[in-house]
Design a protein around this motif. Structure first.
Motif, PDB file in Angstrom:
ATOM      1  N   TYR A 131      41.786  35.025  32.463  1.00 35.28           N
ATOM      2  CA  TYR A 131      42.096  36.290  32.200  1.00 35.28           C
ATOM      3  C   TYR A 131      43.633  36.813  32.348  1.00 35.28           C
ATOM      4  CZ  TYR A 131      37.203  37.088  30.872  1.00 35.28           C
ATOM      5  OH  TYR A 131      35.938  36.836  30.674  1.00 35.28           O
ATOM      6  N   ARG A 132      44.460  35.719  33.061  1.00 27.94           N
ATOM      7  CA  ARG A 132      45.771  35.924  33.445  1.00 27.94           C
ATOM      8  C   ARG A 132      46.674  36.712  32.302  1.00 27.94           C
ATOM      9  NH1 ARG A 132      47.933  34.470  38.229  1.00 27.94           N
ATOM     10  NH2 ARG A 132      46.626  32.577  38.397  1.00 27.94           N
ATOM     11  N   THR A 133      46.532  36.349  30.839  1.00 27.14           N
ATOM     12  CA  THR A 133      47.445  36.876  30.048  1.00 27.14           C
ATOM     13  C   THR A 133      46.760  38.147  29.626  1.00 27.14           C
ATOM     14  OG1 THR A 133      46.373  35.383  28.610  1.00 27.14           O
ATOM     15  CG2 THR A 133      48.217  34.526  29.629  1.00 27.14           C
ATOM     16  N   SER A 134      45.752  38.549  29.756  1.00 27.07           N
ATOM     17  CA  SER A 134      45.152  39.710  29.217  1.00 27.07           C
ATOM     18  C   SER A 134      45.864  40.890  29.529  1.00 27.07           C
ATOM     19  CB  SER A 134      43.621  39.821  29.814  1.00 27.07           C
ATOM     20  OG  SER A 134      43.262  41.092  29.379  1.00 27.07           O
ATOM     21  N   ASP A 135      46.034  41.947  28.795  1.00 22.65           N
ATOM     22  CA  ASP A 135      46.647  43.142  29.085  1.00 22.65           C
ATOM     23  C   ASP A 135      45.874  43.852  30.292  1.00 22.65           C
ATOM     24  OD1 ASP A 135      48.824  42.564  27.318  1.00 22.65           O
ATOM     25  OD2 ASP A 135      47.672  43.873  25.742  1.00 22.65           O
ATOM     26  N   GLU A 136      44.623  43.779  30.525  1.00 25.23           N
ATOM     27  CA  GLU A 136      43.752  44.264  31.309  1.00 25.23           C
ATOM     28  C   GLU A 136      43.736  43.639  32.797  1.00 25.23           C
ATOM     29  OE1 GLU A 136      40.062  44.755  29.359  1.00 25.23           O
ATOM     30  OE2 GLU A 136      40.841  45.610  27.503  1.00 25.23           O
ATOM     31  N   PHE A 137      44.396  42.574  32.989  1.00 20.17           N
ATOM     32  CA  PHE A 137      44.534  41.811  33.938  1.00 20.17           C
ATOM     33  C   PHE A 137      45.524  42.497  34.852  1.00 20.17           C
ATOM     34  CE2 PHE A 137      46.415  38.442  36.791  1.00 20.17           C
ATOM     35  CZ  PHE A 137      45.526  37.977  37.257  1.00 20.17           C
ATOM     36  N   SER A 138      45.387  42.788  36.349  1.00 22.09           N
ATOM     37  CA  SER A 138      46.350  43.251  37.259  1.00 22.09           C
ATOM     38  C   SER A 138      46.034  42.650  38.698  1.00 22.09           C
ATOM     39  CB  SER A 138      46.133  44.791  37.267  1.00 22.09           C
ATOM     40  OG  SER A 138      45.157  45.206  37.924  1.00 22.09           O
ATOM     41  N   VAL A 139      47.216  42.512  39.361  1.00 20.15           N
ATOM     42  CA  VAL A 139      47.009  42.107  40.887  1.00 20.15           C
ATOM     43  C   VAL A 139      47.732  43.047  41.590  1.00 20.15           C
ATOM     44  CG1 VAL A 139      47.763  40.106  42.456  1.00 20.15           C
ATOM     45  CG2 VAL A 139      46.919  39.506  40.194  1.00 20.15           C
ATOM     46  N   LYS A 140      47.053  43.468  42.797  1.00 20.88           N
ATOM     47  CA  LYS A 140      47.737  44.023  43.814  1.00 20.88           C
ATOM     48  C   LYS A 140      47.742  43.548  45.069  1.00 20.88           C
ATOM     49  CE  LYS A 140      48.261  48.802  45.418  1.00 20.88           C
ATOM     50  NZ  LYS A 140      49.575  48.919  44.994  1.00 20.88           N
ATOM     51  N   GLU A 141      48.811  43.461  45.880  1.00 18.36           N
ATOM     52  CA  GLU A 141      48.718  43.174  47.257  1.00 18.36           C
ATOM     53  C   GLU A 141      48.253  44.218  48.304  1.00 18.36           C
ATOM     54  OE1 GLU A 141      51.975  42.686  50.458  1.00 18.36           O
ATOM     55  OE2 GLU A 141      51.968  40.616  49.220  1.00 18.36           O
ATOM     56  N   GLU A 142      47.472  43.767  49.140  1.00 17.37           N
ATOM     57  CA  GLU A 142      46.845  45.097  50.198  1.00 17.37           C
ATOM     58  C   GLU A 142      47.273  44.686  51.606  1.00 17.37           C
ATOM     59  OE1 GLU A 142      42.941  44.766  49.535  1.00 17.37           O
ATOM     60  OE2 GLU A 142      42.911  44.916  47.208  1.00 17.37           O
ATOM     61  N   PRO A 143      47.270  45.646  52.407  1.00 15.89           N
ATOM     62  CA  PRO A 143      47.426  45.459  53.715  1.00 15.89           C
ATOM     63  C   PRO A 143      46.356  45.214  54.605  1.00 15.89           C
ATOM     64  CG  PRO A 143      47.494  47.993  53.334  1.00 15.89           C
ATOM     65  CD  PRO A 143      47.182  47.242  52.054  1.00 15.89           C
ATOM     66  N   THR A 144      45.502  44.238  53.963  1.00 19.44           N
ATOM     67  CA  THR A 144      44.047  43.853  54.381  1.00 19.44           C
ATOM     68  C   THR A 144      44.343  42.362  54.885  1.00 19.44           C
ATOM     69  OG1 THR A 144      43.050  45.417  53.116  1.00 19.44           O
ATOM     70  CG2 THR A 144      41.785  43.847  53.992  1.00 19.44           C
ATOM     71  N   LEU A 145      43.846  42.050  55.939  1.00 22.16           N
ATOM     72  CA  LEU A 145      43.779  40.720  56.638  1.00 22.16           C
ATOM     73  C   LEU A 145      42.563  40.129  56.790  1.00 22.16           C
ATOM     74  CD1 LEU A 145      46.638  41.041  59.462  1.00 22.16           C
ATOM     75  CD2 LEU A 145      46.851  40.017  57.025  1.00 22.16           C
ATOM     76  N   PHE A 146      42.359  38.918  56.522  1.00 21.84           N
ATOM     77  CA  PHE A 146      41.089  38.071  56.953  1.00 21.84           C
ATOM     78  C   PHE A 146      41.473  36.853  57.725  1.00 21.84           C
ATOM     79  CE2 PHE A 146      40.109  40.371  53.130  1.00 21.84           C
ATOM     80  CZ  PHE A 146      38.796  40.502  53.411  1.00 21.84           C
ATOM     81  N   TYR A 147      40.583  36.621  58.754  1.00 18.66           N
ATOM     82  CA  TYR A 147      40.655  35.804  59.876  1.00 18.66           C
ATOM     83  C   TYR A 147      39.477  35.508  60.340  1.00 18.66           C
ATOM     84  CZ  TYR A 147      40.494  40.401  61.760  1.00 18.66           C
ATOM     85  OH  TYR A 147      39.822  41.440  62.043  1.00 18.66           O
ATOM     86  N   LEU A 148      39.337  34.070  61.008  1.00 26.78           N
ATOM     87  CA  LEU A 148      38.308  33.647  61.808  1.00 26.78           C
ATOM     88  C   LEU A 148      38.414  34.290  63.187  1.00 26.78           C
ATOM     89  CD1 LEU A 148      37.619  29.818  61.011  1.00 26.78           C
ATOM     90  CD2 LEU A 148      36.424  31.869  60.096  1.00 26.78           C
ATOM     91  N   LYS A 149      37.208  34.793  63.306  1.00 24.46           N
ATOM     92  CA  LYS A 149      37.089  35.573  64.681  1.00 24.46           C
ATOM     93  C   LYS A 149      36.151  34.242  65.412  1.00 24.46           C
ATOM     94  CE  LYS A 149      35.415  39.712  65.299  1.00 24.46           C
ATOM     95  NZ  LYS A 149      34.673  41.093  65.149  1.00 24.46           N
TER      96      LYS A 149
END
Length: 560
Positions: A294-312
């Motif tokens: 779907y990357r070429t779709s006009d409805e596709f979007s990506v947004k970076e977030e200030p959210t982290l994931f990690y192993l506890k």
């Protein structure tokens, strides 16, 4: 706390624990803490057609009790149905909620909020200063069992810690109803980001009579809820979905155009994509296998977030109590391959405990992450060496450790990848336990895990929202980590240096190095981005950096 702004999804949230928000760390991916790119909010377009927004989430709402909520799902819908003193508006900035304005004393300790007189609960009762007094006292009352109340208010609101510890009664908390529409808050110390904190779910008001009348059933079903915000929850079918309707009695109802928001619980991404393609839902978060499609779709979007994931890593585990073992875990995981192959959604490898593009040096404007750089690296040979040294020190030849994971399709895929990465360490067997989101929250609280894929989004805009989690006995620590040196740095930053922004910021930089590089409390994984499809007729949705992932108050449908 977080939002969450953990927040906020892709494969991402389906696996972690963004308790809330995340901020606090919830552990679901997909829409549970989704905070992807919002639809167009600009232009002179107007609402037209049926004003119904259809969404998905990968997990049920664990609770709608603001005192007990700890995850991105709950904070999203609490924020959609309830106004606090302020709420997040455009560009993540606080805008008036129940409070019209406030004044701050010269010493920064007394905040006086003037409340609007036209805010009402959905049962017709006025929203008054006492609703805030009651809710905030309830959140720190040890009888309530709130995690976020003591965490968010301790060291912030006067006497909050003493109340939470049972040393003084809740009535001693530094909050007061001067009259029905004047709410006074006394802080423990100056908190420069306190206005931002008041938008967070833990600080929402409650109608005392209604809550007490409902007792243990409060906030567990739609009929046991009250709203004072843009929407009212009218249906809640646990495990299946929920429905919100416009609150016609809302003080700002004229600016709310959506008539309904319908949410389905859908755990499989393929099912969600099918629902999107057939027009049954208006947004879907994409996992890796769908991004390229779907990357070429006009409805596709990506947004970076200030959210982290990690192993506890649970330091009460014999093996993981050894710092060399934890450093080995940090080094053995190939983060870039995980991002490229598993996520494929714009997420980036995490280099520490504070995300990029979140906090800037008060003098130089340099980004926190750029200054501290990458505090972890992938080095499998060094990881194996450290692991073998740790085994020798602990007198172990082989080790079986439990990995607490999620039960969604995307969570299972990520958990399998991390199991494979970890088992490169000689003699390590990883047993994956996959449980529903709500159960993961409970197991995290009780430290019933060895490894856990967790996530965190900010509860307010300041490095402290990430770093303060790991102080000794912190409300969301749940790792067994305790360091006098680390505690001292965080204490100094938030007290002695509270009004010295440069020194405070630089103390946080040093604290992060101790946390990640020296003590290896966490194994950072990635900073989340959302790859999503949005229907082009959805307008006015605002993605937020903390608290609720989205603001739907100003959303509308145009030309569907």
């Amino acid at each position: 706390m977080k939002k969450t702004n953990w927040l906020l999804l892709v494969l991402a949230l389906a696996l972690s624990m963004f308790l809330a928000a995340c901020s606090g760390g919830s552990d679901e991916s997909s829409d549970s803490a989704d905070s992807g790119d919002s639809s167009d909010t600009e232009g002179s377009s107007e609402a037209s057609g049926e004003q119904v927004l259809s969404l998905m989430d990968t997990a049920d709402i664990p609770t709608m009790d603001a005192s007990l909520a700890t995850d991105a799902v709950a904070f999203q819908w609490l924020g959609s149905t309830t106004d606090g003193l302020y709420r997040l508006g455009e560009n993540g900035q606080p805008e008036p909620g129940v409070a019209k304005e406030h004044e701050v004393s010269e010493d920064g300790l007394t905040w006086t909020f003037t409340l609007r007189e036209d805010a009402v609960w959905s049962n017709g009762d006025p929203v008054t200063a006492n609703d805030f007094v009651y809710a905030w006292q309830r959140a720190v009352n040890p009888d309530t069992g709130s995690e976020y109340g003591p965490y968010m208010m301790g060291g912030v609101i006067a006497n909050a810690t003493a109340v939470a510890d049972g040393e003084v009664p809740p009535e001693e908390l530094g909050v007061k109803a001067v009259d029905d529409y004047t709410f006074e808050v006394t802080l423990e110390k100056p908190i420069p980001y306190f206005e931002s904190m008041t938008t967070f779910g833990t600080f929402l008001p409650m109608n005392e009579k209604f809550v007490e009348d409902k007792g243990e059933q409060y906030a567990l079903e739609s009929e046991n809820l009250l709203s004072n915000g843009p929407f009212v929850m009218t249906e809640w079918s646990h495990g299946e979905g929920w429905k919100l309707e416009k609150n016609e009695d809302y003080w700002d109802a004229e600016n709310v155009q959506l008539e309904e928001i319908n949410v389905k619980v859908v755990k499989e991404t393929a099912t969600g994509v099918n629902l999107y393609d057939t027009g049954e839902v208006d947004r879907v978060n994409l996992t890796s296998e769908f991004v390229d499609q779907y990357r070429t779709s006009d409805e596709f979007s990506v947004k970076e977030e200030p959210t982290l994931f990690y192993l506890k890593m649970n330091q009460e585990s014999d093996m993981l109590s050894n710092v060399k073992a934890r450093q080995a875990v940090q080094m053995v995981i190939d983060r870039q391959s995980m991002i490229d192959v598993i996520l494929n959604n714009g997420s980036v490898p995490a280099g520490g405990d504070v995300p990029g593009n979140f906090a800037k040096h008060p003098e130089t404007e340099e980004d926190f992450r750029e200054i501290n750089g990458e505090l972890v690296e992938t080095n499998v040979e060094e990881a194996k060496k450290l692991w073998n040294e740790a085994k020798e020190e602990e007198g172990m030849d082989s080790v079986e450790l439990e990995y607490l994971g999620g039960d969604t399709e995307t969570a299972l895929e990520m958990d399998a990848y991390l199991k494979d990465q970890l088992e490169q360490l000689e003699g390590l067997t990883v047993k994956v336990t996959s449980v529903p989101f709500k159960e993961r929250i409970e197991r995290d609280k009780n430290m019933e895990y060895d490894f856990q894929n967790a996530g965190w989004g900010p509860d307010y805009i300041d490095p402290n929202t990430f770093l303060n989690m790991w102080v000794t006995d912190g409300g969301n620590n749940h790792t067994g980590y305790s360091s006098e040196a680390y505690d001292g740095m965080i204490e100094k930053a938030n007290n002695e240096l509270a009004q010295e922004p440069v020194e405070r910021f630089e103390t946080f930089l040093e604290a992060e190095k101790l946390l990640i590089q020296e003590d290896a409390v966490l194994a950072p994984l990635y900073q989340r981005a959302q790859a999503q499809l949005w229907k082009p007729y959805v307008k006015g949705v605002m993605a937020q950096p903390m608290g609720p992932d989205y603001t739907y108050k100003y959303a509308y449908i145009e030309g569907k």
